[in-house]
Design a protein around this motif. Structure first.
Motif, mmCIF file in Angstrom:
data_model
loop_
_atom_site.group_PDB
_atom_site.id
_atom_site.type_symbol
_atom_site.label_atom_id
_atom_site.label_comp_id
_atom_site.label_asym_id
_atom_site.label_seq_id
_atom_site.Cartn_x
_atom_site.Cartn_y
_atom_site.Cartn_z
ATOM 1 N N CYS A 135 0.805 -1.133 0.391
ATOM 2 C CA CYS A 135 -0.486 0.559 -0.301
ATOM 3 C C CYS A 135 0.950 1.527 0.335
ATOM 4 C CB CYS A 135 -0.800 -0.285 0.710
ATOM 5 S SG CYS A 135 -2.430 1.002 1.084
ATOM 6 N N ASN A 136 0.701 1.851 -0.777
ATOM 7 C CA ASN A 136 2.121 2.954 -1.060
ATOM 8 C C ASN A 136 1.026 4.849 -0.517
ATOM 9 O OD1 ASN A 136 4.147 1.877 -2.764
ATOM 10 N ND2 ASN A 136 1.809 1.623 -3.741
ATOM 11 N N ARG A 137 1.780 5.255 -0.173
ATOM 12 C CA ARG A 137 1.859 6.418 0.668
ATOM 13 C C ARG A 137 1.941 7.707 -0.416
ATOM 14 N NH1 ARG A 137 3.245 10.515 4.549
ATOM 15 N NH2 ARG A 137 1.134 11.346 5.906
ATOM 16 N N PHE A 138 1.176 7.885 -1.711
ATOM 17 C CA PHE A 138 1.523 9.552 -2.385
ATOM 18 C C PHE A 138 0.846 10.956 -2.143
ATOM 19 C CE2 PHE A 138 1.037 11.126 -6.464
ATOM 20 C CZ PHE A 138 2.144 11.297 -6.761
ATOM 21 N N LEU A 139 1.376 11.741 -1.804
ATOM 22 C CA LEU A 139 1.061 12.904 -1.206
ATOM 23 C C LEU A 139 -0.109 12.541 -0.015
ATOM 24 C CD1 LEU A 139 0.190 14.563 -4.779
ATOM 25 C CD2 LEU A 139 2.447 14.533 -3.372
ATOM 26 N N GLY A 140 0.475 12.370 1.038
ATOM 27 C CA GLY A 140 0.219 12.180 2.204
ATOM 28 C C GLY A 140 -1.446 11.349 2.683
ATOM 29 N N ARG A 141 -1.733 10.478 1.511
ATOM 30 C CA ARG A 141 -2.573 9.618 1.388
ATOM 31 C C ARG A 141 -2.289 8.637 0.893
ATOM 32 N NH1 ARG A 141 -8.335 10.680 -1.275
ATOM 33 N NH2 ARG A 141 -9.293 8.917 -1.688
ATOM 34 N N TYR A 142 -2.729 6.911 1.477
ATOM 35 C CA TYR A 142 -2.340 5.568 1.331
ATOM 36 C C TYR A 142 -3.197 4.992 -0.726
ATOM 37 C CZ TYR A 142 0.530 4.450 5.277
ATOM 38 O OH TYR A 142 1.426 4.721 5.904
ATOM 39 N N LEU A 143 -2.877 4.956 -1.710
ATOM 40 C CA LEU A 143 -3.870 4.332 -2.362
ATOM 41 C C LEU A 143 -4.477 3.058 -2.049
ATOM 42 C CD1 LEU A 143 -1.628 6.167 -5.133
ATOM 43 C CD2 LEU A 143 -2.901 7.134 -3.899
ATOM 44 N N ARG A 144 -5.347 3.669 -2.494
ATOM 45 C CA ARG A 144 -6.114 2.154 -2.662
ATOM 46 C C ARG A 144 -7.222 1.551 -3.288
ATOM 47 N NH1 ARG A 144 -4.993 -0.880 2.012
ATOM 48 N NH2 ARG A 144 -4.710 0.320 3.816
ATOM 49 N N HIS A 145 -6.175 2.351 -4.895
ATOM 50 C CA HIS A 145 -7.340 2.076 -5.855
ATOM 51 C C HIS A 145 -5.913 1.958 -7.377
ATOM 52 C CE1 HIS A 145 -10.574 1.753 -4.317
ATOM 53 N NE2 HIS A 145 -10.626 2.488 -3.477
ATOM 54 N N GLY A 146 -6.244 1.682 -8.481
ATOM 55 C CA GLY A 146 -5.519 2.133 -9.579
ATOM 56 C C GLY A 146 -4.076 1.706 -9.522
ATOM 57 N N GLU A 147 -3.275 2.546 -9.826
ATOM 58 C CA GLU A 147 -1.706 1.811 -10.375
ATOM 59 C C GLU A 147 -0.728 1.331 -8.900
ATOM 60 O OE1 GLU A 147 2.119 2.864 -12.671
ATOM 61 O OE2 GLU A 147 1.005 4.256 -12.370
ATOM 62 N N GLY A 148 -1.839 1.982 -7.462
ATOM 63 C CA GLY A 148 -1.275 2.383 -6.510
ATOM 64 C C GLY A 148 -1.193 0.928 -5.425
ATOM 65 N N TYR A 149 -2.584 0.253 -5.982
ATOM 66 C CA TYR A 149 -2.629 -0.984 -5.187
ATOM 67 C C TYR A 149 -3.727 -2.049 -5.692
ATOM 68 C CZ TYR A 149 -4.641 -3.401 -0.615
ATOM 69 O OH TYR A 149 -4.271 -4.088 0.415
ATOM 70 N N PRO A 150 -3.582 -3.128 -5.744
ATOM 71 C CA PRO A 150 -2.241 -3.775 -3.989
ATOM 72 C C PRO A 150 -0.696 -3.736 -4.510
ATOM 73 C CG PRO A 150 -3.861 -5.331 -5.583
ATOM 74 C CD PRO A 150 -3.989 -4.317 -6.131
ATOM 75 N N ASP A 151 -0.466 -3.909 -5.812
ATOM 76 C CA ASP A 151 0.633 -3.442 -6.266
ATOM 77 C C ASP A 151 1.187 -5.042 -5.285
ATOM 78 O OD1 ASP A 151 3.331 -2.526 -6.879
ATOM 79 O OD2 ASP A 151 3.533 -0.889 -5.484
ATOM 80 N N TRP A 152 1.467 -5.949 -6.006
ATOM 81 C CA TRP A 152 1.493 -7.106 -5.665
ATOM 82 C C TRP A 152 2.592 -7.064 -5.444
ATOM 83 C CZ3 TRP A 152 -1.624 -9.836 -2.828
ATOM 84 C CH2 TRP A 152 -3.127 -10.048 -2.963
ATOM 85 N N SER A 153 3.769 -8.006 -4.290
ATOM 86 C CA SER A 153 4.299 -7.358 -4.299
ATOM 87 C C SER A 153 5.221 -8.692 -3.949
ATOM 88 C CB SER A 153 5.668 -6.591 -3.081
ATOM 89 O OG SER A 153 4.989 -5.476 -3.573
#
Length: 256
Positions: free
Chosen positions: A114-132
């Motif tokens: 779960c990536n934090r970007f500009l102060g917000r944890y992204l839960r959709h789009g390209e930022g999540y789930p970002d399988w690692s």
């Protein structure tokens, strides 16, 4: 540690990460060993890691894939969890990891980041789930030699764990864009070395297709302005990667 659990090493690579590393180390304290491979920090990163009980190794920068593999090879235990200094293991993910290591059903596991970007944890789009894929038995998996966009190579089936890995980068937007510029240069060089080509259609259409996929299909619009900006930068990165490939191809042709 439960007697039946496989022993676990955590491997982290660092460079001037003192402002971020402490939270990462704290979240990884359930492991049996933490190995930090540092490539020349001058901000107290190594001293901080040692205070938290990590084993610190100095190693000149080898590129992302080789540097991470160096850390894996330096670990004491065969089961390794690889983390970046700006990442944190949530309690839910810790519980899933420890449960999996009691009786591993495979040699490699992935989980959501779960990536934090500009102060917000992204839960959709390209930022999540970002399988690692970050938890693996090093006898059956290893990092690729890629200088950027490195990945785990394994013939084992990949299991999926519940819980998130939090990516809490504190870098400014300017620093993030500078990093993306470096990444697109490396990605273009790698693509050309692999024999890939580019042209008008790919340069023009790739950003558009990417935007439709992540903003609409993957519902990136639900992450507000941070989600929009994150996806827009990703689209621009795609445009720049293929543009840089064209630039280098033309430069090579001019030399012939």
């Amino acid at each position: 540690m439960p007697a039946s659990r496989q022993p676990l090493s955590v491997a982290i690579i660092t460079l001037n990460a003192a402002t971020q590393l402490e939270a990462c180390l704290h979240s990884a304290r359930f492991a049996d060993e933490i190995v930090v491979v540092d490539s020349g920090s001058t901000d107290g990163t190594c001293e901080l890691a040692e205070r938290h009980g990590a084993r610190v190794i100095d190693q000149d920068w080898l590129g992302f894939g080789p540097q991470k593999q160096f850390a894996v090879d330096a670990a004491t235990h065969d089961w390794v969890l690889c983390l970046d200094a700006d990442e944190r293991v949530t309690p839910e993910l810790q519980a899933a990891i420890e449960k999996a290591l009691v009786a591993p059903s495979t040699a490699a596991y992935r989980f959501a980041r779960c990536n934090r970007f500009l102060g917000r944890y992204l839960r959709h789009g390209e930022g999540y789930p970002d399988w690692s894929l970050r938890l693996f038995d090093r006898r059956q998996a290893r990092w690729s030699d890629d200088a950027v966009h490195e990945k785990i190579i394994t013939n084992a089936s990949v299991g999926t764990l519940t819980g998130d890995l939090l990516h809490d980068s504190a870098e400014t937007l300017a620093a993030y864009l500078a990093k993306q510029n470096r990444y697109t240069t490396l990605a273009a060089e790698m693509a050309l070395a692999a024999g890939k080509r580019t042209g008008f259609a790919r340069i023009a259409l790739s950003p558009l297709v990417r935007f439709i996929k992540f903003y609409f299909i993957r519902q990136g619009f639900r992450d507000g302005l941070p989600g929009l900006i994150h996806i827009a930068i990703g689209c621009f990165n795609s445009f720049m990667k293929y543009s840089k490939m064209l630039e280098r191809r033309n430069d090579s042709a001019a030399l012939r």
